[in-house]
Design a protein around this motif. Structure first.
Motif, PDB file in Angstrom:
ATOM      1  N   SER A 178     140.866   1.299  17.558  1.00  0.00           N
ATOM      2  CA  SER A 178     139.745   1.278  16.607  1.00  0.00           C
ATOM      3  C   SER A 178     139.800   2.435  15.615  1.00  0.00           C
ATOM      4  O   SER A 178     139.276   2.345  14.509  1.00  0.00           O
ATOM      5  N   PHE A 235     142.715  -0.215  10.701  1.00  0.00           N
ATOM      6  CA  PHE A 235     141.846  -0.312  11.885  1.00  0.00           C
ATOM      7  C   PHE A 235     140.839  -1.454  11.713  1.00  0.00           C
ATOM      8  O   PHE A 235     140.375  -1.679  10.606  1.00  0.00           O
ATOM      9  N   PRO A 236     140.500  -2.163  12.797  1.00  0.00           N
ATOM     10  CA  PRO A 236     141.124  -2.057  14.117  1.00  0.00           C
ATOM     11  C   PRO A 236     142.411  -2.887  14.161  1.00  0.00           C
ATOM     12  O   PRO A 236     142.552  -3.863  13.441  1.00  0.00           O
TER      13      PRO A 236
END
Length: 339
Positions: free
Chosen positions: A151, A133-134
């Motif tokens: 995210s 992530f992201p």
């Protein structure tokens, strides 16, 4: 939270009845019953799809449990596709999941089908590197085309999407114009392998930097074929490989233009794809090339997790189970479910 987590996933959003069992993120079984009846109609007939789900769901779930070599009493929770999809099809899976969860007195977990295509990358295959992530996800299927900023597991933002038709529909409808049977997308991919991608130039649709449009492209293919066949009735048969290669080249480069814009806009160079069209060899090669050319980190799902399947529903179920994100028995299917 228990150490051994067994999740039964149920997928029935369109014309595939699927069930899978995951044990601690690893697939123990992944069963899909494909409905052949739609081929003679050249597309999915919703009423026939829901009837076929009713016939298939019990044997498919029974087989998934048998292949996983577990008893239903060992299940930790039931995860099911709540939406988006065909209402009649969704109702079959939703009703069965609710009944089974109630009968076993275990938690029920609703899953967004499109999120599941993205989170399929978190299935533990033993050797796969999971996205960090992201990351950016491009979901490409018969019903959806989206670019999503991811995210966290459940924090997703749509950056761009189709304003009309989905990419899978563009492939299938173009294939129908060429006289190919349904589903035609895989056949275009097959014939494109031996064709010249630069032979017939098709214009890319012009919309926002991260949005998509495919309706104009389908129309362009239709007019192109009609015009050429008028001159030469055997045109399609004589040029099938080149037409398929040119069409695939246009669609793939169009998809890549959009994901490049998203990388430029966000600065995120970690890119994952999901959905049925992610099985297409052209888009898979284009992503691998981009990894070398632009320094991206790309994530391409195994073929069995591209098209609709229940393993991706089960992994979302496990991720939600760990956070105790359960749903009540009053939950209802949602054909237009949003992120």
């Amino acid at each position: 939270m228990q150490e051994n987590i067994y999740i039964l996933g149920i997928e029935s959003s369109c014309d595939d009845t699927a069930a899978a069992v995951l044990h601690n993120s690893k697939v123990r079984s992944n069963v899909v019953a494909t409905q052949k009846i739609h081929q003679e109609y050249g597309g999915v007939v919703p009423e026939l799809a829901s009837r076929a789900h009713q016939q298939n769901i019990v044997p498919v779930i029974h087989q998934a449990l048998r292949e996983a070599n577990i008893d239903k009493k060992q299940l930790s929770a039931i995860a099911f596709t709540r939406g988006p999809g065909l209402m009649g099809s969704l109702l079959v899976g939703t009703s069965f999941a609710k009944s089974l969860a109630m009968g076993l007195d275990i938690p029920l977990i609703d899953v967004n089908h499109m999120q599941a295509h993205i989170l399929a990358h978190f299935i533990d295959n033993g050797d796969n590197e999971m996205p960090q992530f992201p990351f950016l996800a491009m979901t490409i299927s018969g019903g959806h085309t989206q670019i999503v900023k991811v995210s966290s597991h459940f924090d997703m933002e749509i950056l761009g999407q189709t304003i009309d038709d989905a990419v899978g529909e563009a492939f299938d409808k173009s294939a129908k114009i060429l006289g190919l049977p349904y589903p035609g997308g895989p056949l275009i991919d097959k014939f494109a392998q031996t064709g010249n991608p630069k032979r017939f130039p098709f214009t890319k649709p012009k919309v926002g930097p991260m949005d998509f449009s495919f309706s104009g492209l389908k129309t362009a293919v239709l007019y192109f074929v009609q015009r050429e066949v008028k001159e030469n009735p055997d045109f399609v048969k004589e040029n099938l490989e080149d037409i398929c290669a040119s069409l695939q080249y246009t669609i793939v480069s169009y998809l890549m233009d959009k994901i490049k814009n998203a990388v430029k806009e966000t600065g995120i160079k970690e890119v994952a794809i999901g959905g049925g069209v992610s099985a297409n060899s052209g888009i898979r090669k284009a992503l691998r090339d981009a990894e070398e050319k632009y320094g991206w980190k790309t994530h391409i799902p195994k073929f069995e997790y591209c098209t609709d399947n229940a393993a991706m529903i089960a992994i979302v179920g496990e991720l939600k189970y760990k956070q105790q994100l359960f749903t009540g028995l009053d939950v209802s299917a949602n054909a237009r479910m949003k992120f």
